[in-house]
Design a protein around this motif. Sequence first.
Motif, short mmCIF file in Angstrom:
data_model
loop_
_atom_site.label_atom_id
_atom_site.label_comp_id
_atom_site.label_asym_id
_atom_site.label_seq_id
_atom_site.Cartn_x
_atom_site.Cartn_y
_atom_site.Cartn_z
N ASN A 96 1.39 18.57 13.85
CA ASN A 96 1.11 17.20 13.82
C ASN A 96 2.25 16.36 14.42
N ASP A 97 3.41 16.86 14.25
CA ASP A 97 4.62 16.28 14.94
C ASP A 97 4.31 16.10 16.33
N ARG A 100 2.02 13.67 17.20
CA ARG A 100 2.46 12.11 17.20
C ARG A 100 3.68 11.63 18.19
N LYS A 102 5.97 10.58 20.84
CA LYS A 102 5.59 9.46 21.66
C LYS A 102 5.62 9.61 23.42
N ASN A 140 -4.42 12.04 11.61
CA ASN A 140 -3.44 12.07 12.84
C ASN A 140 -3.95 12.31 14.17
N LYS A 143 -6.10 9.34 15.15
CA LYS A 143 -5.12 8.13 15.91
C LYS A 143 -4.74 8.69 17.13
N ALA A 144 -4.21 9.86 17.21
CA ALA A 144 -3.73 10.30 18.72
C ALA A 144 -4.94 10.06 19.84
#
Length: 2040
Positions: A96-97, A100, A102, A140, A143-144
Amino acid sequence: MELAHSLLLNEEASSQLGEVQKAEFIFEWLRYLEKLLLATNRADVREKQKALVEQLLSLLNSSPGPPTRKLLAQNLAILYSIGDTFSVYETIDKCNDLIRSKDDSPSYLPTKLAAVVCLGALYKKLGRILANAFTDTVGNILKAMKSAESQGRYEIMLSLQSILTGLGAAAAPCHRDVYKAARSCLTDRSMAVRCAAAKCLLELQNEAVFMWSTDLDSVATLCFKSFEGSNYDVRISISKLLGTVLAKAVIAKHPGAASRQNARRVSLEEVLELLGTGFLRGSSGFLRASGDMLKGSSSVSRDVRVGVTQAYVVFVSTLGGAWLEKNFAVFLSHTLSLVSQLSSKATQTQTDGVCCRRCVSFILRATIGGLLGEKAQIAAAKDICQAIWKLKKVVDAVLSDGNLETRLSSTDVAASQHALVCALQELGNLIHGLGTTAAPLLQESSTGLLDGVISMTLHPSVSVRLAAAWCLHCIAVALPSQLTPLLDRCLDRIATLKSSPEAVTGFSFDVAALLGAVAHCPLGIPHGKGKIIMALAEDLLCSAAQNSRLSLQRTQAGWLLIAALMTLGPAVVSRHLARVLLLWKCVFPASPKDLETEKSRGDSFTWQVTLEGRAGALCAVKSLISHCGDLLTGEVIQRLLPPLPCAVDLLTQLSSILKTYGNSLKTPSVVYRQRLYELLILLPPETYKGNLSAILKELTAELTAPDAQAAASACLLPALCHPDDLLILSPLLQETDHRFIEEQLLLSNGVACGSLEYDPYSVYEKDVGGDSVPKPLPPALSVSNSASKLFGVVCAHVEEAERILILEQLLTSIKHSKGARQQAVQLHVVCAVSNLLKYVAGSKRSLGPEVRRLVLTLVLGALESPNPLLRCAASEAWARLAQVVDDGAFTAGLAQVSFDKLKSARDVVTRTGHSLALGSLHRYLGGIGPQHLSSCIGVLYTLSQDSTSPDVQTWALHSLSLTIDSAGALYHVHVEPTLSLITMLLLNVPPTHAEVHQSLGRCLNALITTLGPELQGNNTSVSTLRTSCLLGCAVMQDNPGCLVQAQAISCLQQLHMFAPRHVNLSSLVSCLCVNLCSPYLLLRRAVLACLRQLVQREAVEVSEHAVLLARDSGDLAADANIKEVGLEGALLALLDKETDKSLCQDIRETLHHMLTSMAVEKLSFWLKLCRDVLAASADFTAVTCLDTMQEEEGDRGDDASVLTSRSDGKPHPFSNPRWATRVFAADCVCRIINQCANANRAHFDIALAQEMKKSDSRNDFLVLHLADLIRMAFMAATDHSDQLRLSGLDTLLVVIRRFADIAEPEFPGHVILEQYQANVGAALRPAFTSETPPDITAKACQVCSAWIASGVVRDLSDLRRVHQLLVSSLMKVQAGKEALSHLYNESASTMEILAVLKAWAEVYVIAVQRHKSHKQTSKTPINSEDSVRSGSPLADGLLDLVCADLGTLSKLWLAALQDFALLTLPAEFASQLPVEGGAFYTAETSENAKLHYHSSWALILHAAALWLTSTGFTDPDEGAANLSRPVTPTSMCQDSSSSGAAVKSPEDVYTDRFHLILGISVEFLCSLRSDATMESITACLRALQVLLDVPWPRSKIGSDQDLGIELLNVLHRVILTRESPSIQLASLEVVRQIICAAQEHVKEKRRSAEVDDGASEKETVPEFGEGKDTGGLVPGKSLVFATLELCVCILVRQLPELNPKLTGSPRVKAAKPQTLSEEGSRLVTAALVILAELPAVCSPEGSISILPTILYLAIGVLRETAVKLPGGQLSSTVTASLQALKGILTSPMARAEKSHAAWTSLLQNALATVLDCWSSVDGAHHDLDEVSLLTAVTVFILSTSPEVTTVPCLQKSCIEKFKAALESGDPVVQMKTYQLLHSIFQYPNPAISYPYIYSLASSIVEKLQEIDKRKPEDTAELHIFQEGIKVLGALVTVAEEQHRSQLVACLLPVLISFLLDEKALGSASSVRRSLHDFALQNLMQIGPQHSSVFRNVMASSPALKARLEAAVKGNQESVRVEPPSKHPKSLGRNSSIQLKTHFL
């Protein structure tokens, strides 16, 4: 790579590798790890789990490529599922990190994607264990997605699909969010994302009830939107989603969960309406659509409509066949309403209408044809009929309205026409598929099928009339018995409704379509129909001008009928050719002047009629040329040519005519041009030499015309591109299951796809794509197609200057046009130039330099065209140009142009075009030199790594694959770099670019082919290459794209061919089984091609792997059902569903290979498969079947239940298989039987089979399944399908032939087949009903005769049942032409008649044979009574049964033979043949009839010969009046034969018949074709034997020497060309009979001469026989010489040593004697028998000429085959040569005064030769059998006149041989010598016998005395003693009176010395006892005969007297105790007697 095979990654090894190798290494480790984890135990995994997780996560961070990330994720998931799960949340958080993060740089993207994939895999594997963390994860990911690019969206959708799969219902909280996200992705720019979203939603709908309840409408609208601008993959995915959701909505009547959410119920009508909305209005809202409707523009894009069409099919398929059966009526009316008036919106334009029709037809075909079984299809056909009747009512209502204006413009009619076309076409397809099983459908009057279809012929719309015609065509092909009645009906209607324009065109369409069907019906139509049709066509053409309202229709109809008539072939057309040519000549004006005057006359209507007529005439001539090539003699072509210049003139004038008479002539003029071009393409260009320039000008104008359509690219170009290129470059052109509807997407919206109404003439052409309707393109498209083809031909034949001019003109016209028009012109010009190059290359012509330059300019322009298809065609033309010029420098120049362009250009178009141009150059020229190869490869390498443009990569890689293919061995240097490039790309190119992967697959395939067998090597470099290849295949196998998987499979197939040990068979087979039912046609094809190759080598392994895999993984190929029926059953089920022809062929071949390898081992399994397929449909036949089964098998009632429909609730593995599959199963049964015949003997021996089954229950034998075989044959033979009936009868025939002789062990004297009599009878009976087609009756006759001939049935009353069937068919033959059916061609009745006659012939031949053998057995008393009893009634009874009809049969047989004789005459005698034909064939159908005569004449000949000889050539039934040619009721020549009949005498009649049989036999035997069957040759020779058994024919042959010689020469040729011993023996038998005939003739002449010359002097009697007075035999004129040649041929073949040339000298060196095979011995014996007969045919002088040869051969055989056999037996060849010698030596010629001296001298020499055989050459004489030679000497001594053997030297030599033999150490030789001497001593002539007695008697006495001293103890000595005593006994009888007493005195002491007294007798051995008995017996005989001598001897020797008395006394004692054994004595006596009877 071995280092990669460990549990933990070997980081040290991987860090040392380069980038590509490292990626390979990691991928290989991950592949290995996946297998290893599943095999390792948990404890070990847990131990290493932490380290493993770290390694895997570190890989996750190192930007893994797509295949690697997928494997990585799978391994993580497997690791957690096996090991501990406590650290799984850490892993999830890490992923998940990563997501996320950027970081948006491209280098970080692979890590993000890998994290997404890992999450999906973890949730999928671990499922609800992770339920509490999933909301965050899903949130998540979603969202991505907002910021993700297309690859990210693609992977996220697939990951969400996996999460949903793992969590199931637990994922409910996120359903709405996922739904929203997936909705947006469904209309994504990227097609791959759309597919992924569809998969995600498909998973979601399993749990999310709202999708198929509340949100159903929006889901549907969304899917319709998604179809817009979609590609094929998207359409498949979305249609699957939409179809499944809608099906779910219909099924879920009581949704449990849904009721809480108060979901609405959805009815079937609503669902269909939803789909209908999509079909008719597309994705637009309802409001917008209605606005469009008002404007009148069509807004539904084709891709939406095609997508919805596929969704319909998925919807119905998901609901299943049973649902469709129930709801068929609703479904049908809905689908037809899509194109009918309810929705006139969709059918606004003609084009749109055609496309909608395509879609609806596809829906109907895919559902009815794919899901329903045969019974349900019949019900569906009835529903379609009702729909047609309903629509007809609407039309009738409108038409009955009297006002003409409303009549034609009526919207109702226009709207109903499309629905009718769809219904009629589907009805046709349905019946075509059902074949003859549809017969009940047509017989039902309530359905009115035929009436309905025929009534549509009068519909106002042309397309409906054509559809009705096509439907009739299908009905006729399916049911050939309907063809003639339908034809009659339509012809009748044209004649009666001549004044209705609709009827004239409609029924002419019908007739044309029916004529097209004749080609598919082997039984044909009556020959006379051609005449009727021709007359009708002429009538229509002649009456066209009478009525202007009808002239157009009549003209069109007349020419259409003539054109269709041509398809019947030369046999029919030749009769009408003159009239056709006359009509053709009249339709065009005679000269250009007439054409000018024509132009000035008439109006637009007359011109329309004229053009229509001329176009029709052109079409008729085109049809003549293509279907009747044989008729096109020089003369006919000359008559065809005159109208051509005029036709071309008219072509040039068309534009001015159009200007004059307006646009109404536009279509007719286009059609005219199209027809003329098509005809000119077929004709050789020389025929229109004078018009080439004119034609070329017109073509140029055509190609550059302003109205040329750009859309034509899809029609024109594919034919000019290479099929391999099309696969890559245009996905739409790939072959798919949806090709029928996908085709329309190739064309731009304004262009219609092909349809029948565009060219009515295509209705009779042989259908191109299987059973589908012909789809001619609109005239405007097809005319440009024909024009570009013709341009190639014409332009190649004009002068160079003109060619340059035209090409320049074309170039300027491209330059001067703009925009879309420029594209269209360029496209046409490139097509034309491509055709020119193709033609020039094909005809090996050349082009000048200027032309090359122009062509090059043209092609270069096209290579940079934005149209990919045009670039493809241009690259092909580019390469063809190089091929035509064929000059290295020019080719190099072309390549250089491309190199330069590729280096400088940056645009996709140029780079793709030129890269393919390079590949094409390689393909056409096999490489362009090694120096260019490297630079070419370098350029393509660079292009293939251009990741910015997948298109460039695809084209470059494709071109690279072509280069690899053509470079061959030159490429070896580049293999390694290429392979690493391919591997790198495979590991890095995103899966969304499937086309790049496909090209990579092609490259890999080409590389594997280049490496070839080297891949088996073991050195490191090869194994590295091999590993890379396997790795590449593994990557492609994991690719989601089906076509990439297909490439992977074909690569593995190549690898398996070259290096089978290195391909993992189990994983390959699992991959194949999973894809067996893939929705992608190309993938299924690849699977089957691979399977077909695998089972040729390893069928057993493949089959086992498939079953194991099916057991292990429950979901494997769920469709295929492998678990229950094995791979074989799955393939059979697939064969039943599959429609693709090549695929079906592959399935059949695969099954055949499997059957060949495994049927014997897995016998029960295979038989059960076949039985299940055949019994699955048996509910049709259950009624007829069961009664016969039960009368036989009361005890086996359980078996019979197979045939009733199953009620046990278990699904049948094969539900309702089609008839074609059942036919295949029946053929498989025959193959299984033949396979078993080559295997263990126990398969056909029931006692042995049962015994072996007891010893091992796994043993399985065919004979134990006989009941099943009979049952299967029965089910097939009584089916509704004619093809299956034929196969069933075939199977029955095989069963009868194979099992007829097998005895039934439980009932001795009976055979195993007897219990199945009723079944066989019941299977045959239906084939003899009146409506059965002739081919089935013919086959059934064959089975009948085989059954009767097999001898299975012992009881006459039982036999009568089957016999009665043959009698009924004979009555039909007798009834003559009237009784035979007029439904088929006359040759069909010929076939039936001949089959009947042949069957009777077989039965008669067998009956006569049995009668003969029965007579022989009853003569010999040895035969036990019971066998006589069982054999007798039938043997005579069968003959009696046949004899009842023999009178009729014999006439028919002779008539058939006469026909055959006429038909086999050479072509130059054609004028002498009867005009009307023969007894059973008509003159017109003689060609077809020949085949049937060829297959049946031989048996008929044999039977006729038997009958003639049985009547002894006197026929009791015939009076003298009608003894001419046998007149049959069917005879066509009755008048002529009866008028000439009275003249012929009986003798003439016999002579005619004799010559008929002899002529046919000689004609056949003298030129045996390679396809002549053994049966025919045998039957023919038997007929000759039978014929010569009777005196009258023998006298004919005897008296005509030339005839005899001719026959012998023919037989000689048969012996030389046929190796079969049985044929050679039969031939020799005929030779023997010919020689006998000659002997009889010579005897008869001698006898009559003696009678005539009784008074005169003896000297003047002329010499008869060959050789006359001189003794000379002339080769070619001498019967004896011909016979000698033939016999020498036989003897030298068996014993080459007999040929003096071979062995070097006439006196042969003694070789070892040899034993011949049994057949060889029989042949040699037969030849010797003939040789011995020859002297009797010669005059005395002649006999002297041949005697040396005959003696040489006879003695040669003796010498070469005198092998020692145990017990002194003689080999059969020695026996034969002795017999022959005896025959020669006793010949009367030896004593005739003219030849006596010569014979004597020759015979003395012969005896000397025999004696020389002993002379020891190299000690070889030990091998010769002395007994044989002594016997030969004895034959000489006893059979010749004394002066031969009494010559002192010979006599002395003979005596020495006997002496030596008496001294022989071999007791057998001694014994045989005694026997021979015994016969010599008894010879009455003392001159011969005395010298032997003087020389040998004393030594015999000495020998006996020796034995006396030795007291013999073994049986051999006993026999010698007994024979010796017999010889002395013989001497006593021969001796003169005064010497007799001395001889008796010698004999008595010897005999008495063997007597035993009382004591000795008790203890003596059996040999001594026998001696005692023998001596005593002889004494008892001699005593009384010579009493005085006896007394004297007794008196002189008291010791002897005492001994005799003691012996007599002892004997009397023992008599009381036991009778003495007489056995040895009788043995001895028997053998000597035997010998005498043989030769002496």
